[in-house]
Design a protein around this motif. Structure first.
Motif, PDB file in Angstrom:
ATOM      1  N   GLU A 127      46.129  47.202  41.497  1.00  0.00           N
ATOM      2  CA  GLU A 127      45.147  45.504  41.157  1.00  0.00           C
ATOM      3  C   GLU A 127      45.542  44.622  42.027  1.00  0.00           C
ATOM      4  O   GLU A 127      45.393  44.129  43.030  1.00  0.00           O
ATOM      5  N   ALA A 358      44.849  36.502  34.653  1.00  0.00           N
ATOM      6  CA  ALA A 358      45.407  37.362  35.616  1.00  0.00           C
ATOM      7  C   ALA A 358      44.293  36.974  36.738  1.00  0.00           C
ATOM      8  O   ALA A 358      44.595  37.130  38.723  1.00  0.00           O
ATOM      9  N   GLU A 359      43.176  37.602  36.799  1.00  0.00           N
ATOM     10  CA  GLU A 359      42.155  37.171  37.953  1.00  0.00           C
ATOM     11  C   GLU A 359      41.665  36.043  38.617  1.00  0.00           C
ATOM     12  O   GLU A 359      41.619  35.746  39.377  1.00  0.00           O
ATOM     13  N   PHE A 365      49.340  40.287  37.515  1.00  0.00           N
ATOM     14  CA  PHE A 365      48.640  40.997  36.933  1.00  0.00           C
ATOM     15  C   PHE A 365      48.524  41.948  35.896  1.00  0.00           C
ATOM     16  O   PHE A 365      47.969  42.680  34.765  1.00  0.00           O
TER      17      PHE A 365
END
Length: 860
Positions: A127, A358-359, A365
């Motif tokens: 990620e 999370a973004e 992540f």
């Protein structure tokens, strides 16, 4: 009364459906907030590099700000996260080694390490996690094992973890280009290591240097990322932790065991918890206010439509207390069922939004929510405690008068609000005017304006709700002539809305709530974003901005400085600081964005719109504040600020300048050397370059040469997406999420109000049809009525939001005109208006399907 309550629940389940749905949604959203809050406080990630350490001593990643700079910090769980790695003194290691329970103490020294793959792109982990360098001796905390090669011995040797080596396609003996805080160099891969028990997969890729190299590249000599403590034989982790805590009493460090060691190892986990707590509290506060409005509105409407039933109960001997008990018992039963069913819906929502959180950097992540017992219990309690007073208040009016008067009132709707409601509404209007006047007179105080704006929109909406009948009657005097332009259906719609003002108010109030709250949230954010963009565009004086996929090494600045054609160059490093307002008796911390620039190059690269003081005096012991930060901290030029830098270091710099373009750049400006030394990597977010006026070609040649030496560099003419902009985007996402929740939640009330107002008109519609009015004409009348509801609700909601938006715009721009997107306003208005129309059209159409002669004799 229990039998009567159960009977009415069965008979009136349709009337309570809207309240039930509102309570389910409220419980679901509050459950989401509770889950996020508990996850922020309790969520952990198992350690990897520290898995073999029995105890880990690390820094505290939360800002503790003493009120007077000396005493204990105020007790509050809402402490901002420190965004940079908080390191611990290496001198603590001998104190711990002296304990009999200790077998060894191993220091972990972090070194920033950027590595490019065969294609030139930066190598990352899962990620997009960035690699981090460490001293070789820290592998003892893993435990790691060499799968090939040997340990790093020289200053140019490195060992890679198996995952990173595979992505780099590297084997022992290969040469790699790595960028550390000291610059870019060539390193030889001496070995490959794997973490035992984790199949060689690290959450954060690791590069291991020799101990000598790691110590020489430490940003803060004498400080280490953490100290891993290994227990002597026969000593438990808990016993060792107690001993270590005792010997380190008085030192500002945290002693961690178990999965808490993961928070010490991973910076994103340590900073994500406080962010999640603040997000949950922020959303919960807004949702709670809307829940109170929605539940009160739906219950009030349900009780008002049962006036005849309650009047008959009073006439046959029921006491006021019995009627109130019946209504509140119904509400409590509905609230309990809705609260319980809202919990599983909340769990599904948390799973759905986890990726978005999370973004936008609120959670790691690999975030895993914590599902404890407290959030569902809290959600049920809130719904029950919200429904009970709302039902009790709604039932009071029906039980205050004598039975005969109640029967009469059931036949004829009261014309307007009572004396007490009118008096309360007038007081609220005067209070709103007073808040607006105070805000206009404090245009230079950002903190005061922001607080007044939030209070103002809430006060205005409450005033509209309290004075609903009077406001609806006044609104119909404006809208009525337009309706009467349609001779038959429009005239009937105008007459109905003018006579039944309470019914109209019940439909308009939730629209006002939805439009005003959503407009305030969305357009406050659009004003902030527009202002920040304008400030960045106007304030960037540099001709070129150098960026990199991750960070820009400090050596790029040194490489450009002094070249022909380059007038000025400075690295731009961003971070966050925490301060305390001078006038804040509570000592609550104030998080602020920060940037570091070379004071000599600052005037040639950025124009921060200086208002007071002088940037020439910016240095190691001074600081410059934006007008917003100056207002929030209560500081002026010449004052000393109490701040904690991003890594927790306390500083008291003297304020030497106040500037205006803080929203586009940062709230606090330091000398580059000071701020950079207190970041995790010590690298720049970007490099600003100003070309000499008569040497543009030479400047371009210099940039081309530097890019050849640093292939990952990118050249642009505007600021890159740095920490400040990322935080603004995350804040915008949260505000749009809140606005969406408000519209969706208020929409339940809008639909419910329209459905209930329409269902009680079955006999009215039948009578119209028996007198010759066609079904199509009845539907046109309903359409005109819905149009009036939408126009009045959207109009009043917009007017209710404008004073608060004016104060917010005044705080951000110095003018009272906010940045309003017509398309966004059309979306808000269209969504709420469509819900109002849907709630009226569907039940009206269903009632018109039967024969009017049957409907005229039906019960209410």
């Amino acid at each position: 009364m229990l039998w009567l309550t159960l009977s009415t629940l069965r008979a009136r389940k349709g009337g309570l459906l809207g309240t039930f749905i509102a309570l389910v949604i409220g419980s679901a959203v509050l459950s989401v907030c509770g889950i996020l809050l508990e996850s922020g406080l309790r969520s952990d990630v198992p350690p990897q590099r520290y898995a073999a350490a029995d105890v880990v001593v690390a820094g505290r990643q939360k800002a503790d700000m003493p009120v007077d700079g000396r005493g204990a910090p105020p007790p509050t769980p809402l402490k901002p996260a420190l965004v940079e790695r908080v390191r611990v003194p290496a001198e603590l290691a001998p104190l711990i080694r002296a304990l009999g329970e200790v077998r060894a103490v191993v220091a972990d020294i972090g070194v920033p390490a950027q590595m490019a793959g065969p294609d030139g792109a930066p190598l990352t982990g899962a990620e997009g996690t960035q690699p981090l360098g460490h001293n070789w001796s820290s592998t003892e905390l893993g435990p790691f094992r060499l799968t090939s090669g040997r340990a790093p011995a020289g200053m140019t040797d490195v060992v890679l973890d198996t995952g990173l080596a595979a992505r780099a396609d590297a084997v022992p003996g290969d040469l790699l280009s790595l960028t550390t805080g000291a610059g870019t160099g060539r390193f030889r891969v001496s070995g490959i290591v794997a973490l035992q028990g984790h199949e060689g997969v690290l959450r954060q890729p690791a590069v291991f240097f020799s101990d000598a190299f790691a110590e020489s590249r430490s940003l803060r000599p004498g400080l280490v990322d953490a100290l891993g403590v290994l227990a002597a034989p026969g000593i438990t982790s808990a016993g060792l932790a107690d001993a270590v805590s005792t010997v380190l009493d008085g030192h500002d460090v945290s002693v961690r065991t178990g999965d808490d060691r993961g928070e010490a190892e991973f910076l994103d986990v340590a900073t994500g918890g406080p962010k999640l707590v603040l997000l949950a509290v922020s959303v919960a506060g807004n949702v709670f206010l809307v829940t109170v409005f929605v539940v009160s509105s739906t219950l009030s409407l349900a009780v008002r439509h049962r006036r005849r039933e309650m009047a008959l109960l009073r006439a046959v001997g029921a006491t006021p207390r019995q009627v109130r008990r019946m209504v509140t018992a119904e509400a409590l039963a509905t609230a309990l069922a809705g609260g319980v069913l809202g919990w599983p819906a909340g769990v599904l929502v948390v799973r759905w939004i986890g990726g978005r959180l999370a973004e936008h950097g609120f959670v790691p992540f690999d975030f895993v929510p914590v599902y404890g017992p407290l959030p569902p219990v809290g959600a049920v309690l809130v719904t029950v405690l919200t429904a009970y007073p709302a039902a009790l208040t709604a039932a009071r009016r029906a039980t205050r008068i004598r039975p005969t008067e109640a029967l009469g009132e059931a036949a004829v709707e009261p014309a307007g609000p009572g004396r007490w409601r009118t008096a309360t509404g007038v007081v609220l209007i005067l209070g709103s005017a007073a808040l607006l006047a105070v805000g206009l007179n404090r245009s230079d105080d950002f903190a005061a304006l922001a607080g007044l704006a939030n209070s103002l929109v809430l006060t205005v909406v409450i005033a509209v709700a309290v004075l609903g009948p009077a406001v609806s009657r006044a609104s119909m005097r404006v809208v009525g002539p337009a309706l009467r332009a349609s001779r038959v259906t429009g005239h009937l719609a105008a007459a109905n809305n003018s006579i039944h003002v309470r019914r109209l108010a019940g439909a308009v109030t939730p629209l006002v709530l939805a439009v005003s709250f959503a407009a305030t949230v969305i357009f406050a954010e659009s004003t902030s974003q527009h202002t920040a963009r304008e400030q960045r565009e106007a304030g960037l004086v540099a001709d070129h901005v150098l960026t990199a996929p991750v960070k820009v090494a400090p050596e790029v600045v040194e490489d450009l400085r002094g070249r022909e054609g380059i007038r000025a160059v400075t690295g731009l490093v961003t971070s966050s600081v925490v301060g305390v307002s001078v006038g804040s008796g509570s000592g609550q911390p104030v998080p602020l964005s920060a940037q570091g620039l070379d004071p000599k190059a600052l005037p040639q690269t950025v124009d921060l719109d200086l208002r007071q003081g002088d940037f020439d005096r910016l240095g190691p012991a001074t600081v410059a504040l934006s007008t917003t930060a100056s207002s929030r901290l209560g500081l002026d030029v010449g004052d000393s600020a109490r701040l904690r830098l991003g890594d927790g270091t306390p500083v008291t710099p003297r304020v030497v300048a106040v500037y205006d373009r803080g929203l586009g750049f940062a709230d606090v400006t330091f000398a580059h050397a000071l701020l950079s030394a207190h970041t995790t990597t010590g690298m720049n977010d970007s490099v600003l370059v100003r070309a000499a006026a008569q040497a543009r070609d030479e400047a371009k040649k210099a940039l081309v040469d530097v890019r050849e030496r640093h292939p990952s560099l990118q050249v642009a003419d505007r600021l890159s997406f740095n920490r400040q902009m990322k935080e603004q985007q995350a804040h915008a996402w949260v505000n749009h999420l809140i606005a969406g929740l408000i519209i969706a939640y208020s929409g339940v009330t809008v639909v419910n109000a329209q459905v209930m107002n329409t269902l009680v008109r079955r006999r009215e519609f039948a009578l119209l049809r028996l007198t010759g009015v066609t079904s199509r004409q009845v539907m046109r009348m309903v359409a005109w009525e819905s149009a009036a509801v939408a126009v009045i609700g959207v109009g009043l909601g917009t007017l209710a939001a404008f004073p608060a938006l004016g104060l917010i715009a005044l705080a951000l721009t110095g003018a009272v005109w906010p940045t309003v997107s017509p398309l966004a306003h059309l979306y808000i208005a269209g969504a709420t208006a469509a819900l109002a129309a849907l709630g009226a059209f569907v039940p009206a159409r269903l009632m018109l399907l039967g024969r009017p002669i049957h409907a005229i004799g039906s019960r209410e």
